[in-house]
Design a protein around this motif. Structure first.
Motif, short mmCIF file in Angstrom:
data_model
loop_
_atom_site.label_atom_id
_atom_site.label_comp_id
_atom_site.label_asym_id
_atom_site.label_seq_id
_atom_site.Cartn_x
_atom_site.Cartn_y
_atom_site.Cartn_z
N SER A 59 0.83 -1.20 0.00
CA SER A 59 0.00 0.00 0.00
C SER A 59 0.87 1.26 0.00
O SER A 59 0.62 2.18 -0.77
CB SER A 59 -0.92 -0.01 1.23
OG SER A 59 -1.66 1.18 1.30
N GLU A 68 2.42 1.65 -3.31
CA GLU A 68 1.42 1.59 -4.38
C GLU A 68 1.76 0.55 -5.44
O GLU A 68 1.76 0.82 -6.64
CB GLU A 68 1.21 2.98 -4.99
CG GLU A 68 0.67 3.99 -4.00
CD GLU A 68 0.44 5.37 -4.58
OE1 GLU A 68 0.82 5.62 -5.75
OE2 GLU A 68 -0.12 6.21 -3.86
N THR A 121 -4.48 1.04 -5.81
CA THR A 121 -4.70 2.46 -5.58
C THR A 121 -5.89 2.68 -4.66
O THR A 121 -5.84 3.49 -3.74
CB THR A 121 -4.91 3.20 -6.91
OG1 THR A 121 -3.76 2.98 -7.73
CG2 THR A 121 -5.11 4.69 -6.69
N LYS A 176 -6.22 4.33 -0.58
CA LYS A 176 -7.11 5.42 -0.17
C LYS A 176 -7.98 5.05 1.03
O LYS A 176 -8.67 5.90 1.56
CB LYS A 176 -8.00 5.81 -1.35
CG LYS A 176 -7.22 6.44 -2.49
CD LYS A 176 -8.12 6.78 -3.65
CE LYS A 176 -7.31 7.33 -4.81
NZ LYS A 176 -8.14 7.59 -5.98
#
Length: 103
Positions: A56, A59, A78, A82
């Motif tokens: 994470s 990415e 992605t 978030k």
């Protein structure tokens, strides 16, 4: 096949692409730089939770970290990035459950 040394090399390469030191990456994950060094050299394996957090942060897909392949769609990675930090634990559990079901 999983190779902790190769995964460590991929993590090292990602860290260097961001122009980060081991100390800086250790600070992000609230650990010691010696732990990052051991991970990057393959001398220490890491939990699935840590793999998810690293993927994470950089990415990239979990598949890329583990196998060197970008199998998971970048949109999923992605989207996970978030997710608010407080909910990532729930998302990790869902991912682990999905992996266990598919095995």
């Amino acid at each position: 096949m999983y190779d902790s040394k190769k995964m460590g090399e991929r993590i090292r390469d990602l860290r260097k692409q961001k122009k980060m030191t081991q100390e800086q990456l250790a600070a992000v994950f609230k650990t010691e730089s010696s732990v990052i060094c051991k991970i990057e050299t393959g001398k220490q394996t890491i939990s699935i939770d840590y793999v998810v957090d690293i993927a994470s942060y950089f990415e990239v897909s979990i598949d890329y970290l583990i196998n060197g392949e970008n199998v998971i769609d970048n949109e999923i990675t992605t989207a996970f990035a978030k997710v608010p930090y407080c909910k990532k634990g729930l998302v990790k559990k869902l991912i682990i459950d999905l992996i266990n079901v598919s095995i």
